[in-house]
Design an enzyme around this catalytic site. Structure first.
Site, PDB file in Angstrom:
ATOM      1  N   GLY A   1      35.473  17.018 -24.534  1.00  0.00           N
ATOM      2  CA  GLY A   1      33.952  16.592 -24.359  1.00  0.00           C
ATOM      3  C   GLY A   1      33.728  16.103 -25.922  1.00  0.00           C
ATOM      4  O   GLY A   1      33.214  14.915 -26.172  1.00  0.00           O
TER       5      GLY A   1
ATOM      6  N   GLY B   1      41.201  17.634 -22.780  1.00  0.00           N
ATOM      7  CA  GLY B   1      40.972  17.648 -21.320  1.00  0.00           C
ATOM      8  C   GLY B   1      42.213  17.379 -20.361  1.00  0.00           C
ATOM      9  O   GLY B   1      43.483  17.793 -20.747  1.00  0.00           O
TER      10      GLY B   1
ATOM     11  N   ARG C   1      44.798  27.876 -28.340  1.00  0.00           N
ATOM     12  CA  ARG C   1      43.397  27.688 -29.019  1.00  0.00           C
ATOM     13  C   ARG C   1      43.661  28.691 -30.318  1.00  0.00           C
ATOM     14  O   ARG C   1      43.058  28.309 -31.438  1.00  0.00           O
ATOM     15  CB  ARG C   1      42.342  27.960 -28.238  1.00  0.00           C
ATOM     16  CG  ARG C   1      42.260  26.621 -27.311  1.00  0.00           C
ATOM     17  CD  ARG C   1      40.828  26.688 -26.707  1.00  0.00           C
ATOM     18  NE  ARG C   1      40.567  25.546 -26.212  1.00  0.00           N
ATOM     19  CZ  ARG C   1      40.012  25.269 -25.024  1.00  0.00           C
ATOM     20  NH1 ARG C   1      39.517  26.202 -24.318  1.00  0.00           N
ATOM     21  NH2 ARG C   1      39.591  23.944 -24.712  1.00  0.00           N
TER      22      ARG C   1
ATOM     23  N   LYS D   1      35.925   9.341 -12.790  1.00  0.00           N
ATOM     24  CA  LYS D   1      34.710   8.763 -12.736  1.00  0.00           C
ATOM     25  C   LYS D   1      34.468   7.434 -13.785  1.00  0.00           C
ATOM     26  O   LYS D   1      34.681   7.878 -15.058  1.00  0.00           O
ATOM     27  CB  LYS D   1      33.554   9.699 -12.878  1.00  0.00           C
ATOM     28  CG  LYS D   1      33.397  10.494 -11.758  1.00  0.00           C
ATOM     29  CD  LYS D   1      32.199  11.414 -11.793  1.00  0.00           C
ATOM     30  CE  LYS D   1      31.626  12.127 -10.731  1.00  0.00           C
ATOM     31  NZ  LYS D   1      30.843  13.187 -11.343  1.00  0.00           N
TER      32      LYS D   1
HETATM   33  P1  AMP Z   1      38.267  13.076 -15.318  1.00  0.00           P
HETATM   34  O1  AMP Z   1      37.597  14.349 -15.414  1.00  0.00           O
HETATM   35  O2  AMP Z   1      37.002  12.132 -14.933  1.00  0.00           O
HETATM   36  O3  AMP Z   1      39.002  12.827 -16.479  1.00  0.00           O
HETATM   37  O4  AMP Z   1      39.025  13.326 -14.085  1.00  0.00           O
HETATM   38  C1  AMP Z   1      40.310  13.789 -13.906  1.00  0.00           C
HETATM   39  C2  AMP Z   1      40.488  13.999 -12.581  1.00  0.00           C
HETATM   40  O5  AMP Z   1      40.768  12.850 -12.135  1.00  0.00           O
HETATM   41  C3  AMP Z   1      42.073  14.689 -12.432  1.00  0.00           C
HETATM   42  O6  AMP Z   1      41.710  16.061 -11.877  1.00  0.00           O
HETATM   43  C4  AMP Z   1      42.611  13.700 -11.567  1.00  0.00           C
HETATM   44  O7  AMP Z   1      43.396  14.743 -10.284  1.00  0.00           O
HETATM   45  C5  AMP Z   1      41.498  13.085 -11.094  1.00  0.00           C
HETATM   46  N1  AMP Z   1      42.199  11.625 -10.479  1.00  0.00           N
HETATM   47  C6  AMP Z   1      42.746  10.804 -11.251  1.00  0.00           C
HETATM   48  N2  AMP Z   1      43.313   9.608 -10.190  1.00  0.00           N
HETATM   49  C7  AMP Z   1      42.729   9.868  -9.012  1.00  0.00           C
HETATM   50  C8  AMP Z   1      42.422   9.255  -7.922  1.00  0.00           C
HETATM   51  N3  AMP Z   1      43.133   8.021  -7.870  1.00  0.00           N
HETATM   52  N4  AMP Z   1      42.043   9.734  -6.993  1.00  0.00           N
HETATM   53  C9  AMP Z   1      41.343  10.842  -7.119  1.00  0.00           C
HETATM   54  N5  AMP Z   1      41.291  11.863  -8.290  1.00  0.00           N
HETATM   55  C10 AMP Z   1      41.874  11.127  -9.272  1.00  0.00           C
END
Ligand code: AMP
Length: 405
Positions: free
Chosen positions: A374, A351, A37, A198
């Protein structure tokens, strides 16, 4: 971008205040564990110094001190690293506003000054006009180079622009160039790869990209909500049961818009997350006590075929639990596929996708890796970013680079 950039300003002899994103990770001994950064802001800092300003005043937040002075979140380690990187002394102050700060800047022979953590004051995140004015009082002109906080209307990102001529730094300009190109005028085919945990975090993103993309690939944890919505048994894989109707509606909307949403077809499943030795690949339905934690080989091939046909790619969210080496294969394969492309614009949302690309050592192979998770998400959702909207517009007919700027 129709905003002033640092090159549009005459900075000679001026006091220039720059909002940087120096929110670096620190270990327990307060050593910086990753200085990207800081290095990413060097082009703007070095350019300003070449223009011979009277002062270059840098400011940033670090961590979440929530309005308290937290010594472990001081920017002192950043000042030390900056001195090394710039090869010149940096005056580190123990506050960021007020008469003492003003006097220290005026009496010092150093050109480069680093203010103490802005978030030691609640007024920063509250976008308090008085606090914004106090920051503005330190300088003649303002430059924002902190894309990571551009989606927040804070005193140092939005409030200050009401008092000073305000321009984008090179980092902000680069982010807007690539993200803006993807949203406004992508070379086609334009493929979006989505993953992560999610669906609920990415609803607006999907809705907006449905209007823009040719294909949307959905892997990672969020795919299982879509799969369950289609009647597939997903075992104990991550799922947002309250978003099943929404997932169905998004699939219908995509169909109506002529955009295909491509989902995983096979998966790496485990019975016990802590026991990778239980892992195996399955296609279609997943048995009840198994959990999918990565995409499988058929899905990797299917996604790769789509990716190699694209001219513009935006990737946001990993394909599996990439942090664990045993479950990182799918994310790695997709990252390597992107890295192998020639003549294709590959844009990585910040991220976790940026962390994954870094983990596999493929950062140099991507066209652009966003520095703001974000902020890039909100921009790709079609939202205006307050820190960018607030910058001074270029005069109609372009900027003349005259001394009035
Ligand atoms: P996000 O913050 O929604 O972009 O999610 C990122 C996180 O999703 C990472 O820490 C991954 O470990 C997790 N992730 C990705 N695929 C899966 C999965 N199939 N089951 C559980 N966690 C997951």
């Amino acid at each position: 971008m129709n905003k002033l950039t640092v090159k549009d300003l005459n900075l000679k002899g001026k006091k220039v205040i720059v909002r940087c994103d120096f929110n670096v990770p620190l270990d327990e001994q307060l050593n910086i564990t990753d200085d990207r950064r800081i290095t990413e802001s060097l082009p703007t800092i070095k350019y300003i110094l070449e223009q011979k300003p009277a002062k270059l005043i840098l400011m940033s937040h670090l961590g979440r001190p929530e309005g308290q002075v937290v010594p472990a979140m001081s920017l002192k380690p950043v000042a030390a690293r900056l001195e090394k990187l710039l090869g010149q002394k940096v005056l580190m102050l123990d506050d960021c506003v007020g008469d003492k700060v003003k006097a220290s800047i005026a009496s010092s022979s150093e050109t480069v000054v680093l203010l103490e953590n802005l978030r030691f004051y609640k007024a920063e995140t509250k976008n308090d006009p008085e606090f914004s004015k106090k920051l503005a009082d330190l300088a003649d002109v303002y430059v924002n180079d902190a894309f990571g906080t551009a989606h927040r209307a804070h005193a140092s990102t939005e409030g200050i622009t009401h008092f000073l001529k305000s321009a984008a730094g090179f980092l902000l300009e680069k982010e807007m160039k690539y993200l803006g190109m993807a949203v406004e005028n992508p070379q086609r085919p334009f493929v979006v790869i989505l993953g992560g945990k999610k669906v609920s975090d990415k609803i607006m993103l999907i809705e907006n990209l449905l209007k823009k993309a040719n294909k949307i690939i959905v892997g990672g944890g969020m795919a299982y909500t879509f799969l369950k919505a289609q009647g597939i048994n997903i075992g104990k894989s991550i799922c947002e049961n309250d978003k099943l109707d929404l997932a169905k509606a998004l699939l219908d909307k995509a169909k109506a818009a002529g955009v295909t949403i491509e989902l995983s077809e096979d998966y790496l499943v485990v019975q016990d997350f802590g026991k990778p030795e239980t892992k195996k690949y399955v296609s279609g339905n997943i048995d009840n006590d198994w959990e999918a934690i990565d995409i499988g080989p058929k899905t990797i091939e299917k996604f790769k075929k789509i990716i190699v046909s694209a001219k513009t790619i935006v990737w946001n969210g990993p394909m599996g639990v990439f942090e664990n080496d045993a479950y990182a294969g799918g994310t790695k394969a997709i990252a390597e596929c992107l890295a192998s492309l020639k003549g294709v614009t590959t844009i990585i949302g910040g991220g976790d996708s940026a962390a994954a690309v870094a983990k596999f050592g493929l950062e140099d192979k991507m066209t652009h890796i966003s520095t703001g998770g974000g902020a890039s998400l909100e921009y790709l959702e079609g939202q205006a970013l307050p820190g960018i909207e607030a910058l001074t517009n270029k005069p109609a007919g372009g900027c003349c680079s005259c001394s009035c700027c």
